[in-house]
Structure formats: structure tokens, C-alpha cells
Enzyme design. Structure first.
Site, PDB file in Angstrom:
ATOM      1  N   ARG A  39      12.048  -1.276   1.058  1.00 25.87           N
ATOM      2  CA  ARG A  39      12.350  -0.790  -0.131  1.00 25.87           C
ATOM      3  C   ARG A  39      13.946  -0.447  -0.209  1.00 25.87           C
ATOM      4  NH1 ARG A  39       7.831   3.869  -1.006  1.00 25.87           N
ATOM      5  NH2 ARG A  39       6.187   2.446  -2.009  1.00 25.87           N
ATOM      6  N   LYS A 210     -11.219   3.275  -1.378  1.00 23.14           N
ATOM      7  CA  LYS A 210     -11.944   3.880  -2.298  1.00 23.14           C
ATOM      8  C   LYS A 210     -12.192   3.111  -3.545  1.00 23.14           C
ATOM      9  CE  LYS A 210     -11.209   8.498  -0.577  1.00 23.14           C
ATOM     10  NZ  LYS A 210     -10.732   9.807  -1.159  1.00 23.14           N
ATOM     11  N   GLY A 358       2.349  -1.044  -1.387  1.00 25.58           N
ATOM     12  CA  GLY A 358       1.649  -0.115  -0.740  1.00 25.58           C
ATOM     13  C   GLY A 358       1.359  -0.721   0.848  1.00 25.58           C
ATOM     14  N   GLY A 381       0.917   2.833  -6.112  1.00 23.18           N
ATOM     15  CA  GLY A 381       0.208   3.508  -7.216  1.00 23.18           C
ATOM     16  C   GLY A 381       0.928   3.137  -8.523  1.00 23.18           C
TER      17      GLY A 381
END
Length: 401
Positions: A39, A210, A358, A381
Site C-alpha cells: 500500500r 462468508k 484484501g 471492502g
């Protein structure tokens, strides 16, 4: 409509530019050292552009969750080692402004900054006002500079962060220039292209744990892609929703309910693994490849060899591939084959390959394939939310061209 970019900021000679970066990097828990500088490297083109234009830079970022950290953990969340790594990669001295985020010492450091100089503020979340879109905190930050650049795609969805919304809003009210940086501009351009005119056939690859967290994203992809391949722990959610015994694999009831509406697409647009690696819960060295039910005491940990070959063939035949979520427990070498081989197949693809931030980005980099992808997003996200069509308040503060 495209947002204003660095070229729209005007003459920057002698100007102090506030740059919101995303330096929320993984740290070594014991030493606080930066474990992955991806990053930081991603922000360098914007920083260099501003410095070459004669500006000085006041960079700011949050790091971790200091509000949930113990006093000992909080010590490792200062920006000191991030500043050192930033300076090393930029090949320009970077000074941490002070041990406070704002205040007299920070104001003095900013005032003393000369063209070509770089300051890094202390961890924004050390000030509780950062996550409350606080107007006084926004004013204190705004007073430090003459212009604002949002180059933090990974936090663009954080509508309550002062540095993302309140700060540029303050500068907007003062008539000071605001723009998105090169990183954010690239992210938006690529994702917008994926959603409007992608080269076909389009393949989606979906992993992670999930289904419920990604239900909106999956539904958006289903409307855009020609095929959607499933992997990771969500595999076993779909299987259990179909009535297949998944052994000791833990699947919550809310996950099953989230998956049920998607079952109508299985065998059509959605493809599930035909085999998977299962490991004994109390002895991970005991593994077997399963087709159908998973034996009692075993849990699914990776996609199986037949699935890997089938997914690789699908990747080869696709013109655009969008991947979000690891396909297995890739942090464990024994269960990383599925994720590694999919990353390898994407890297070898002649098509457009986009990795959705991510853990997926970490995996692509871990296996040495990140540089061979068309684009590796810096936002997990944020990538999901933008694809879903969420409007970011942070971007609303930047004027359209």
C-alpha cells in the site's frame, strides 16, 4: 462523471498538499515492523508527482484499530516505522510531524515544511475524532495545507472518517482545490470499465468465508459475468444449503439462509467445486480429497485437483477475470494449492485480470503473481462496495471535471 485529478490542482509551486493515503499496512505483532509495503508503494506515484510539481506533502493515514488495542499493542501502532519505510521507498526524507495528530507541534512542523519536503502525521485514529467526522478536527487538519488529495481507495467507503469526508468538505467550503490521486483514479477507471464494457466472456471467481458479507457483491456479479466460480469456505455454505453433509466444517445458520436464494443459479451461472481437500480437525496432517459429503471429524480447507483443473480451463477461455477471496486456507502451505494455481492461471491469462483487494491481493503477492495481473486493488471492502454501486461520501467532496 470523472473526478478532478492531480492535473486539475493548478500551480502547486510552494503549496502544501494534504494527501490522505492508505498506509494501513500489516505489522509484525512483536516488533511493529512493516510486513508488507504494497500500500505504501501504491501511493508513491502520486507523492512523486506532487513533489516534482514543486509542492510539499503532508501525508496522513490511519493504522490498525488503536481504539481496540491494549496499551502495549497501541505502542506498535504509531507511524514511526511506517514513516521509515515510506522514506526508504520514496528515497526522500520523511519526518513524522509529532506524537500528536494535530496541535502546536504539528502546526509548527507543517509551517516549517519547504517545497520537496514530506511530513507524515501520527496515526489518525489516535485522535477519537477521526472516526466521528468531527468538524473541529477537520478544521485543524485543513489549516495545515493549501490543497487536498484523496489517494486512499481502501478507505473511500468510510463515510464517518474526518480525513476522508470532513477535511475535504472543509477545504471545499474554503474554495481550496481538491482532487483524487493517481491510485484512486486508476481504481475507479478500471472498476468502472469492468462494470460497463468488459471484454467477454467475463468470469467471476469468488472465495473467502462468508456468503452473507458478499451477497450484494455476488448478486451484482451475477448480473455482469457469464460464469461465477465459487471456492473458499463459502463452498461449504452452498453445499450445506443443498443438504450435503460438510463434516466438521463450521457453517452458521445465517450463512445458509444467505446462500439459499443463490441455489437457483448453481449449475447455470454459478459453478461449485466438484472436489475439495478436507483435513481432520484435530490433526491437520490427515487429509483426503472428497467428492460429495465430507466425513465426520473432517473440515474443508481447499478446492480439490479436479476443480483446480476445471477452474484453470475456465480462466484460459475468459477475456475478463474478476477474483475476490482466497479459494482455501492459503496461509497454511499445505492448503494453498487452489489459491496459488488460480493466481498462476490468471497471471498467465491473455485477458484482463483484476484482483479485488484484501486477502486476495495478499495471496497474489505472496505467490509472486501480483505484478502479472492487470490490476490488483488496494481496497478490499472498498472494492466490494464500489462494485455494488455504493456512493462514497469521500468522493462526493471532490468536484467533477
Amino acid at each position: 462523471m470523472a473526478k478532478k485529478t492531480l492535473n486539475d490542482l493548478g500551480d502547486l509551486k510552494g503549496k502544501k498538499v494534504l494527501v490522505r493515503v492508505d498506509f494501513n499496512v500489516p505489522l509484525d505483532k512483536k516488533t511493529g515492523a512493516v510486513k508488507n509495503d504494497r500500500r505504501i508503494r501504491a501511493a508513491l506515484p502520486t507523492i512523486k508527482h506532487l513533489l516534482d510539481a514543486g509542492a510539499s506533502v503532508i501525508a496522513m493515514s490511519h493504522l490498525g484499530r488503536p481504539e481496540k488495542a491494549t496499551p502495549e499493542e497501541r505502542k506498535n501502532l504509531t507511524m514511526d516505522k511506517v514513516a521509515a519505510k515510506f522514506s526508504e521507498l520514496l528515497a526522500v526524507p520523511v519526518t513524522k510531524a509529532a506524537n500528536d495528530v494535530v496541535g502546536p507541534a504539528v502546526t509548527a512542523a507543517a509551517a516549517a515544511l519547504k517545497p520537496g519536503g514530506v511530513l507524515l502525521l501520527e496515526n489518525l485514529r489516535f485522535d477519537p475524532r477521526e472516526q466521528k467526522n468531527d468538524p473541529e478536527f477537520a478544521a485543524a487538519l485543513a489549516a495545515l495545507g493549501d490543497a487536498y488529495v484523496n489517494d486512499a481507495f481502501g478507505t473511500c467507503q468510510n463515510d464517518k472518517d474526518t480525513s476522508m469526508v470532513g477535511l475535504p468538505a472543509n477545504l471545499k467550503a474554503a474554495g481550496k482545490p481538491r482532487a483524487i490521486g493517481l491510485l484512486v483514479a486508476k481504481e475507479l477507471e478500471i472498476i468502472d470499465g469492468l462494470m460497463t464494457e468488459p471484454k467477454r466472456p467475463v468470469l467471476g471467481i469468488m472465495g473467502g468465508a462468508k456468503v452473507s458479507d458478499k451477497i450484494a457483491f455476488i448478486n451484482t456479479l451475477l448480473a455482469k459475468v457469464d460464469h461465477l466460480l465459487i471456492g473458499g469456505k463459502m463452498t461449504y455454505t452452498f453445499l450445506k444449503a443443498q443438504g450435503v453433509d460438510v463434516g466438521a466444517t463450521r457453517v452458521g445458520d445465517e450463512e445458509i439462509e444467505a446462500a439459499k436464494p443463490l441455489l437457483a443459479h448453481v449449475g447455470k451461472k454459478i459453478t461449485l467445486p466438484v472436489d475439495y481437500v478436507a483435513a481432520k480437525s484435530d490433526d491437520l496432517l490427515q487429509t483426503q480429497v472428497c467428492e460429495g459429503p465430507i466425513p465426520a471429524g473432517f473440515e474443508g480447507v481447499d478446492i480439490g485437483p479436479k476443480t483446480i483443473e476445471h477452474y484453470k480451463a475456465q480462466i484460459k477461455d475468459s477475456a475478463t477475470i474478476i477474483w475476490n477471496g482466497p479459494l482455501g486456507w492459503f496461509e497454511q502451505t499445505a492448503f494453498a494449492r487452489g489459491t496459488q494455481y488460480i493466481a498462476e492461471a490468471m497471471a498467465a491469462s491473455a485477458g484482463v485480470t483484476v484482483v479485488g483487494g484484501g486477502e486476495t491481493a495478499e495471496a497474489a503477492e505472496q505467490f509472486g503473481f501480483a505484478e502479472k495481473m492487470t490490476h490488483v486493488s488496494t481496497g478490499g471492502g472498498a472494492f466490494l462496495a464500489y462494485v455494488e454501486g455504493k456512493k462514497f461520501q469521500s468522493l462526493a467532496q471532490i468536484d467533477d471535471k
